[in-house]
Write a protein that holds these residues in place. Structure first.
Motif, PDB file in Angstrom:
ATOM      1  N   ALA A  62     -38.665  22.316 -40.034  1.00 52.00           N
ATOM      2  CA  ALA A  62     -38.534  22.949 -41.351  1.00 52.00           C
ATOM      3  C   ALA A  62     -39.426  24.176 -41.461  1.00 52.00           C
ATOM      4  O   ALA A  62     -39.020  25.196 -42.018  1.00 52.00           O
ATOM      5  N   ARG A  63     -40.616  24.100 -40.916  1.00 48.96           N
ATOM      6  CA  ARG A  63     -41.543  25.230 -40.950  1.00 48.96           C
ATOM      7  C   ARG A  63     -40.944  26.426 -40.212  1.00 48.96           C
ATOM      8  O   ARG A  63     -40.937  27.553 -40.706  1.00 48.96           O
ATOM      9  N   SER A  66     -37.786  27.732 -42.049  1.00 50.37           N
ATOM     10  CA  SER A  66     -38.194  28.463 -43.248  1.00 50.37           C
ATOM     11  C   SER A  66     -38.687  29.861 -42.900  1.00 50.37           C
ATOM     12  O   SER A  66     -38.303  30.843 -43.533  1.00 50.37           O
ATOM     13  N   GLN A  70     -36.526  33.181 -43.989  1.00 51.42           N
ATOM     14  CA  GLN A  70     -37.107  34.203 -44.854  1.00 51.42           C
ATOM     15  C   GLN A  70     -37.109  35.566 -44.175  1.00 51.42           C
ATOM     16  O   GLN A  70     -36.827  36.582 -44.806  1.00 51.42           O
ATOM     17  N   SER A 110     -37.275  26.965 -50.072  1.00 51.40           N
ATOM     18  CA  SER A 110     -38.638  26.640 -49.662  1.00 51.40           C
ATOM     19  C   SER A 110     -38.654  25.755 -48.419  1.00 51.40           C
ATOM     20  O   SER A 110     -37.684  25.062 -48.109  1.00 51.40           O
ATOM     21  N   GLU A 111     -39.786  25.766 -47.732  1.00 51.62           N
ATOM     22  CA  GLU A 111     -39.978  24.902 -46.568  1.00 51.62           C
ATOM     23  C   GLU A 111     -39.808  23.431 -46.962  1.00 51.62           C
ATOM     24  O   GLU A 111     -39.212  22.640 -46.233  1.00 51.62           O
ATOM     25  N   ILE A 114     -36.156  22.547 -47.272  1.00 49.14           N
ATOM     26  CA  ILE A 114     -35.556  22.446 -45.941  1.00 49.14           C
ATOM     27  C   ILE A 114     -35.949  21.116 -45.289  1.00 49.14           C
ATOM     28  O   ILE A 114     -35.105  20.430 -44.716  1.00 49.14           O
TER      29      ILE A 114
END
Length: 129
Positions: A62-63, A66, A70, A110-111, A114
């Motif tokens: 997810a990080r 994200s 972005q 947002s992370e 996600i």
């Protein structure tokens, strides 16, 4: 070489008319079209995690998703958003998923959202974190 994009699962179709429109009724409840867009977005993030970050924990995937989402939204998406069809150079890349997600609903994600999407999809499929 990147893995080919495959969208499988509970999504059969998504109405292209959803592009960038907030859909709520008079009581503030999300309408079915908006729910379809969210389901598509969540499933796409899960697919991105499994195809491009296999074996990574949900939080780690997810990080990275994200961060890259972005970057795409702030950069190349500005050039690609007017295109009716996905640019061919995105084929087979993670950015292809981002293009489809943003084409249906142009919004920041947002992370945390996600990560929840990945975890909920894994839970639905009976996979472990």
């Amino acid at each position: 070489m990147t893995a080919p994009i495959r969208l499988e699962g509970p999504i059969e179709w998504i109405d292209a008319e959803l592009v960038g429109q907030e859909r709520v009724d008079g009581r503030g409840r999300t309408l079915p079209d908006e729910r379809s867009a969210i389901v598509f977005r969540n499933w796409s993030f899960y697919e991105g995690a499994t195809v491009f970050f296999p074996g990574k924990a949900s939080a780690s995937a997810a990080r990275e998703l994200s961060r890259r989402f972005q970057r795409y939204r702030d950069g190349a998406w500005r050039r690609h958003r007017a295109a009716e069809h996905m640019p061919a150079k995105l084929d087979g890349r993670l950015e292809a998923l981002f293009w489809h997600i943003l084409k249906i609903r142009d919004a920041a994600v947002s992370e945390r959202t996600i990560r929840r999407a990945i975890d909920q999809s894994k839970k639905m499929l009976g996979q472990h974190r």
